[in-house]
Scaffold this motif. Structure first.
Motif, PDB file in Angstrom:
ATOM      1  N   GLY A   1     140.914  24.654  76.384  1.00  0.00           N
ATOM      2  CA  GLY A   1     140.027  24.689  75.202  1.00  0.00           C
ATOM      3  C   GLY A   1     139.104  25.893  75.245  1.00  0.00           C
ATOM      4  N   ARG A   2     138.563  26.162  76.422  1.00  0.00           N
ATOM      5  CA  ARG A   2     137.643  27.307  76.580  1.00  0.00           C
ATOM      6  C   ARG A   2     138.359  28.626  76.331  1.00  0.00           C
ATOM      7  NH1 ARG A   2     134.800  26.528  82.157  1.00  0.00           N
ATOM      8  NH2 ARG A   2     135.684  24.471  81.868  1.00  0.00           N
ATOM      9  N   TRP A   3     139.616  28.699  76.768  1.00  0.00           N
ATOM     10  CA  TRP A   3     140.410  29.911  76.550  1.00  0.00           C
ATOM     11  C   TRP A   3     140.525  30.178  75.053  1.00  0.00           C
ATOM     12  CZ3 TRP A   3     144.913  31.114  73.959  1.00  0.00           C
ATOM     13  CH2 TRP A   3     145.536  32.311  74.305  1.00  0.00           C
TER      14      TRP A   3
ATOM     15  N   LYS B   1     138.541  28.953  72.647  1.00  0.00           N
ATOM     16  CA  LYS B   1     137.201  29.201  72.065  1.00  0.00           C
ATOM     17  C   LYS B   1     136.786  30.659  72.263  1.00  0.00           C
ATOM     18  CE  LYS B   1     132.495  27.206  71.985  1.00  0.00           C
ATOM     19  NZ  LYS B   1     131.545  26.293  72.676  1.00  0.00           N
ATOM     20  N   LYS B   2     137.075  31.206  73.426  1.00  0.00           N
ATOM     21  CA  LYS B   2     136.721  32.618  73.712  1.00  0.00           C
ATOM     22  C   LYS B   2     137.397  33.556  72.732  1.00  0.00           C
ATOM     23  CE  LYS B   2     136.979  34.262  77.998  1.00  0.00           C
ATOM     24  NZ  LYS B   2     137.444  34.380  79.422  1.00  0.00           N
ATOM     25  N   ARG B   3     138.509  33.128  72.145  1.00  0.00           N
ATOM     26  CA  ARG B   3     139.269  33.966  71.216  1.00  0.00           C
ATOM     27  C   ARG B   3     139.140  33.488  69.776  1.00  0.00           C
ATOM     28  NH1 ARG B   3     140.952  33.822  76.036  1.00  0.00           N
ATOM     29  NH2 ARG B   3     142.073  35.531  77.052  1.00  0.00           N
ATOM     30  N   ALA B   4     138.163  32.586  69.569  1.00  0.00           N
ATOM     31  CA  ALA B   4     137.924  32.037  68.210  1.00  0.00           C
ATOM     32  C   ALA B   4     139.220  31.439  67.641  1.00  0.00           C
ATOM     33  CB  ALA B   4     137.378  33.110  67.284  1.00  0.00           C
ATOM     34  N   LEU B   5     140.008  30.823  68.541  1.00  0.00           N
ATOM     35  CA  LEU B   5     141.256  30.159  68.131  1.00  0.00           C
ATOM     36  C   LEU B   5     141.053  28.644  68.199  1.00  0.00           C
ATOM     37  CD1 LEU B   5     143.792  32.332  70.214  1.00  0.00           C
ATOM     38  CD2 LEU B   5     143.470  32.374  67.717  1.00  0.00           C
TER      39      LEU B   5
ATOM     40  N   HIS C   1     146.140  24.941  74.385  1.00  0.00           N
ATOM     41  CA  HIS C   1     147.123  24.004  74.962  1.00  0.00           C
ATOM     42  C   HIS C   1     148.535  24.599  74.908  1.00  0.00           C
ATOM     43  CE1 HIS C   1     143.959  21.166  75.311  1.00  0.00           C
ATOM     44  NE2 HIS C   1     143.888  20.849  74.032  1.00  0.00           N
ATOM     45  N   TYR C   2     148.825  25.256  73.771  1.00  0.00           N
ATOM     46  CA  TYR C   2     150.155  25.858  73.615  1.00  0.00           C
ATOM     47  C   TYR C   2     150.366  26.964  74.653  1.00  0.00           C
ATOM     48  CZ  TYR C   2     154.222  28.235  71.742  1.00  0.00           C
ATOM     49  OH  TYR C   2     155.472  28.809  71.632  1.00  0.00           O
ATOM     50  N   GLU C   3     149.327  27.799  74.802  1.00  0.00           N
ATOM     51  CA  GLU C   3     149.417  28.888  75.797  1.00  0.00           C
ATOM     52  C   GLU C   3     149.529  28.302  77.205  1.00  0.00           C
ATOM     53  OE1 GLU C   3     149.700  31.853  74.556  1.00  0.00           O
ATOM     54  OE2 GLU C   3     150.023  32.743  76.547  1.00  0.00           O
ATOM     55  N   GLY C   4     148.796  27.223  77.414  1.00  0.00           N
ATOM     56  CA  GLY C   4     148.852  26.557  78.728  1.00  0.00           C
ATOM     57  C   GLY C   4     150.236  26.037  79.035  1.00  0.00           C
ATOM     58  N   MET C   5     150.939  25.601  78.004  1.00  0.00           N
ATOM     59  CA  MET C   5     152.303  25.097  78.192  1.00  0.00           C
ATOM     60  C   MET C   5     153.248  26.219  78.620  1.00  0.00           C
ATOM     61  SD  MET C   5     154.615  22.926  75.543  1.00  0.00           S
ATOM     62  CE  MET C   5     154.928  24.303  74.442  1.00  0.00           C
TER      63      MET C   5
ATOM     64  N   ASP D   1     137.823  30.234  88.992  1.00  0.00           N
ATOM     65  CA  ASP D   1     137.216  30.328  87.649  1.00  0.00           C
ATOM     66  C   ASP D   1     138.260  30.662  86.584  1.00  0.00           C
ATOM     67  OD1 ASP D   1     134.121  31.805  88.875  1.00  0.00           O
ATOM     68  OD2 ASP D   1     134.643  29.723  88.412  1.00  0.00           O
ATOM     69  N   VAL D   2     139.427  31.079  87.018  1.00  0.00           N
ATOM     70  CA  VAL D   2     140.461  31.478  86.044  1.00  0.00           C
ATOM     71  C   VAL D   2     140.797  30.292  85.137  1.00  0.00           C
ATOM     72  CG1 VAL D   2     142.882  32.202  85.845  1.00  0.00           C
ATOM     73  CG2 VAL D   2     141.416  33.188  87.625  1.00  0.00           C
ATOM     74  N   LEU D   3     140.888  30.533  83.860  1.00  0.00           N
ATOM     75  CA  LEU D   3     141.272  29.486  82.891  1.00  0.00           C
ATOM     76  C   LEU D   3     142.790  29.307  82.941  1.00  0.00           C
ATOM     77  CD1 LEU D   3     139.011  30.593  79.871  1.00  0.00           C
ATOM     78  CD2 LEU D   3     138.456  28.974  81.721  1.00  0.00           C
ATOM     79  N   TRP D   4     143.290  28.086  82.799  1.00  0.00           N
ATOM     80  CA  TRP D   4     144.708  27.813  83.006  1.00  0.00           C
ATOM     81  C   TRP D   4     145.625  28.758  82.211  1.00  0.00           C
ATOM     82  CZ3 TRP D   4     148.080  26.418  86.368  1.00  0.00           C
ATOM     83  CH2 TRP D   4     149.398  26.151  85.977  1.00  0.00           C
TER      84      TRP D   4
END
Ligand SMILES: Cc1cc(N2CCCCCC2)n2ncc(-c3ccc(F)cc3)c2n1
Length: 258
Positions: free
Chosen positions: A41-43, A45-49, A55-59, A230-233
């Protein structure tokens, strides 16, 4: 300084070592790696997405890290995909998340079969939407004879619920005379958990800077090495996995002994 002790902190000041696969393969590889895949989610939010984009990128990272773990010779990869607490999220987000297992498997199951990956799931699958459960059961069935990496998704999983259910089952066995209290050992308890066919995790990785277990494998992690970053998934790469394994290899593992 404290942060340096507890977790890998990627920032401007730190210049992380670069590890190669060859470096890592010089020393024992953790047999079972478990990952709490946090920060999606934070990933976004940082990109205003929208959160769904995270979640999709995480997949996509799940596929990449699964393939690399298999290459490294890791035997079991457990991934915390959805906790019993995640039902509290907004309805639209839960609906999106419940489509991801199907989306992942539709896209990548042929590749997983090709790579001899054995898909497993721990968690209460009865509470999942029918379409999610069907997709997962199909993947489990179609890969049940594969002998490569065990890809173990924790889906609608909560460790306290798992332990409570195990206690209920053991109590019923005692009540019907099939077990006596003296027979309750740590091995017996482990055999009543959803992870009964798996060895305990050797290395736990948690991304996004949170330093807690979030009701994940509380019994099984008793002797596990923890590596926090600290890296986001969605930003997690093969190099981060190599860093985590290098940290694991540097630690003296005593299992409580001297
Ligand atoms: C609910 C959920 C969320 C989910 N995310 C992507 C990864 C980051 C964490 C949250 C979102 N992923 N990624 C893969 C699966 C999955 C689960 C079971 C299965 F058999 C095959 C794939 C998945 N499931």
């Amino acid at each position: 300084m404290f942060n340096k002790i507890w977790k890998n902190k990627e920032d401007e000041s730190s210049s992380p070592l670069v590890y190669t696969k060859e470096d890592i393969l010089q020393h024992p590889i953790p047999k079972h790696v478990a990952i709490i895949m946090d920060g999606n989610g934070r990933w976004a939010k940082k990109r205003a997405l929208p959160r769904a984009a995270g979640h999709y990128e995480g997949m996509q990272v799940v596929r990449k890290i699964t393939r690399f773990a298999n290459e490294l010779g890791i035997k079991i990869l457990s991934l915390y995909a959805f906790s019993t607490e995640n039902w509290k999220r907004p309805k639209s987000e839960v609906e999106y998340l419940m489509k991801l297992p199907e989306q992942f498997l539709t896209t990548f199951l042929p590749e997983l079969i090709e790579e001899n990956v054995n898909v497993r799931v721990i968690g209460n699958t009865e509470q999942l939407p029918e379409h999610t459960r069907r997709a997962v059961e199909k993947a489990i069935h179609e890969t049940k004879d594969n002998t490569g990496l065990i890809l173990n998704f924790a889906l609608n999983y909560g460790s306290r619920a798992e332990i409570t259910y195990a206690m209920q089952q053991i109590a019923k066995e005692i009540q019907n005379g099939r077990l006596s209290p003296e027979q309750i050992t740590e091995e017996l308890v482990s055999s009543y958990l959803m992870t009964k066919d798996l060895t305990d995790p050797d290395l736990l990785i948690r991304t996004s800077g949170e330093i807690r277990l979030s009701n994940f494998m509380l019994w099984q992690l008793a002797y596990t090495e923890f590596w926090f970053t600290d890296v986001l998934w969605p930003d997690f790469t093969e190099q981060h996995l190599l860093e985590a394994i290098a940290a694991f290899q540097k630690r003296n593992r005593r299992f409580g002994g001297v």
